[in-house]
Design an enzyme around this catalytic site. Structure first.
Site, PDB file in Angstrom:
ATOM      1  N   GLU A   1      67.611  31.570  20.586  1.00 16.79           N
ATOM      2  CA  GLU A   1      67.820  32.527  21.670  1.00 16.79           C
ATOM      3  C   GLU A   1      69.311  32.544  21.930  1.00 16.79           C
ATOM      4  O   GLU A   1      69.852  31.613  22.532  1.00 16.79           O
ATOM      5  CB  GLU A   1      67.012  32.106  22.898  1.00 16.79           C
ATOM      6  CG  GLU A   1      66.809  33.242  23.898  1.00 16.79           C
ATOM      7  CD  GLU A   1      67.908  33.312  24.923  1.00 16.79           C
ATOM      8  OE1 GLU A   1      68.806  34.174  24.761  1.00 16.79           O
ATOM      9  OE2 GLU A   1      67.896  32.521  25.870  1.00 16.79           O
TER      10      GLU A   1
ATOM     11  N   CYS B   1      72.212  35.134  29.735  1.00 16.13           N
ATOM     12  CA  CYS B   1      72.223  35.953  28.521  1.00 16.13           C
ATOM     13  C   CYS B   1      71.568  37.302  28.771  1.00 16.13           C
ATOM     14  O   CYS B   1      71.838  38.268  28.053  1.00 16.13           O
ATOM     15  CB  CYS B   1      71.535  35.218  27.379  1.00 16.13           C
ATOM     16  SG  CYS B   1      69.850  34.716  27.763  1.00 16.13           S
TER      17      CYS B   1
END
Length: 489
Positions: free
Chosen positions: A261, A295
């Site tokens: 990720e 993010c």
């Protein structure tokens, strides 16, 4: 209790050792690392600093525990996760305060992370008993096919500093539900919440060696030998794309299963027919949650030219009213950035955009004094070529660009190597469906600024990574598929 007393209590009850094979132990040579409060710059805890040998000892413990944990009944694995969920709810204030102290986010947001992180425990406690396969006659009629799922095996997790609880539970919960043992390396900047969470797991009956924790100040040095060890079968990492590429290269030597990720550069697209009340609310959530250090944070605000001025003014008005300060203080909306380097990075992106013609509507400056604070910022007229349009901001900086039509909006939104999440605001249902198809991201928020949910698959495309965490898909990252043929006699 006073705030100071509560802080002291939370920190004093935390074991600062390494957790290996069910025991809290000192690091090799007694080495320690310092954890600081980014709001004050003061030390809040000294904890064990793992060596290469400590890392291998942790892997030894995970390997030794793997077969027994894999053979543990799914219901038993699920019940352990459920007990952990329940105890976490009882201690939500302690965990929230600990996160605020080591990471800086406001207490209200830290409480939200406890709720979000806890949901992975509850979700995967329920998924543990739903691991399934299939059985049937092959097309030729010559044999019976059995397709079954088996735990991948010992897993190594490297987690980031920005969501200290949720990033740990999002990886540990599905691994335990699937029957995998774990070595987790929390970030040196915010390791305390992970240590507290493992103490909680120990309290609810975690068998020795099933989860092992090694905080270290020499991440790549300690991680390398673990990843290279042929006994390791899974690597999961959340962090920058640059580091993710390096880890994938290392993992390739052992053909490890990987989940990555990685970075994001989320577009936030506001069409001319958008409900601006919802769009402004969504912008505040998508940009300023976690002080912009996520993010999934909206990075590029792409607003139709007919509503751009009104949108910018309304957002700037909201941002001007935000309170900056230590996260433990009442009413604070924006805490400190994680360190001085983060402040430098945010300021450099702002100055670059201003130098290319952007207008500062509010903020745009460092905040002097203790801690690492940057003023929440809104920029209008961010020009093509500005660094903030191609680099992840990771700070409380909102920059607005404009577009003229849908095709241009799509082109601008997709003009990035990243593809984690996108946000779209429109009241045109057909356009919304077109954007679902046209935007190259693994997730999308349609008329909302928050997409994360334990029941949904979290992850991106392109340079934002591979694999999914959460949802029905999350547990399969920790399962291998096995096919068996039984001939028909």
């Amino acid at each position: 209790m006073t705030n100071a007393t509560t802080e002291a209590t939370v920190l004093d009850q935390l074991d600062g050792g390494l957790f290996i094979g069910g025991e809290w132990v000192a690091a090799e040579g007694g080495k320690t690392l310092t954890v600081t409060d980014p709001a004050t710059g003061k030390t809040i805890k000294e904890i064990a600093d793992a060596s290469v040998a400590d890392g291998i000892r942790a892997l030894d413990a995970a390997v030794a525990a793997q077969d027994a944990w894999a053979a543990t009944a799914p219901r038993e694995r699920g019940e352990l996760l459920r007990r952990a969920f329940d105890l976490l709810q009882e201690r939500k204030e302690e965990f929230a305060l600990l996160m605020t102290l080591e990471m800086g986010k406001p207490l209200a947001e830290a409480r939200g992370e406890v709720a979000y992180g806890g949901e992975f425990l509850r979700w995967f406690s329920e998924e543990a008993v739903r691991i399934s396969g299939r059985y049937g006659l092959n097309p030729e009629g010559t044999g019976r096919m059995i397709v079954s799922q088996r735990p991948v095996g010992p897993s190594f997790f490297i987690t980031p500093w920005n969501f200290p609880l949720a990033m740990a539970t999002r990886k540990i919960a599905p691994a335990l539900a699937a029957g995998c043992t774990v070595v987790i390396k929390p970030p040196a900047l915010t390791p305390l919440t992970t240590l507290a969470f493992v103490q909680l797991l120990e309290e609810v009956g975690l068998p020795a060696g099933v989860v092992n924790v090694i905080a270290t100040s020499t991440s790549s040095k300690v991680s390398g030998p673990i990843i290279a060890d042929p006994r390791l079968r899974k690597l999961s990492f959340t962090g920058s794309t640059e580091v993710g590429r390096s880890l994938m290269q290392q993992a390739a030597q052992g053909i490890l299963r990987t989940s990555m990720e990685l970075g994001g550069n989320a577009p936030f697209v506001v069409f001319q027919d958008a409900d601006l009340d919802k769009a402004v609310d969504g912008a505040m959530m998508a940009k300023f949650r976690n002080i912009g250090q996520a993010c999934t944070a909206a990075n590029r605000f792409i607003v139709h030219e007919s509503v751009a001025e009104e949108f910018a003014d309304r957002v700037a008005e909201r941002v001007k009213a935000m309170k900056v300060g230590r996260g433990t203080e009442e009413g604070v909306n924006i805490g400190p950035l994680i360190d001085a380097k983060a402040v430098d990075s945010a300021d450099a992106l702002v100055q670059d955009a201003v130098g290319r013609g952007a207008t500062v509507l509010t903020g745009g400056n460092r905040i002097d004094g203790d801690g690492t604070f940057y003023a929440p910022t809104v920029l209008a007229g961010v020009a093509a070529g500005s660094r903030m349009l191609s680099e992840e901001i990771f700070g409380p900086v909102l920059g607005i660009s404009t577009f003229a039509d849908e095709d241009e909006a799509v082109r601008l939104a997709n003009a990035t190597e990243y593809g984690l999440v996108s946000y779209v605001f429109t009241q045109d249902l057909a356009r919304g469906h077109r954007m679902i198809d046209r935007l190259a991201t693994g997730m999308m928020g349609l008329n909302t600024g928050l997409v994360s949910n334990a029941a949904a698959p979290f992850g991106g495309v392109k340079q934002s990574g591979i694999g999914r965490e959460g949802g029905l898909e999350g547990i399969h990252e920790y399962l291998d598929t096995k096919y068996t043929l039984i001939p028909v006699s």
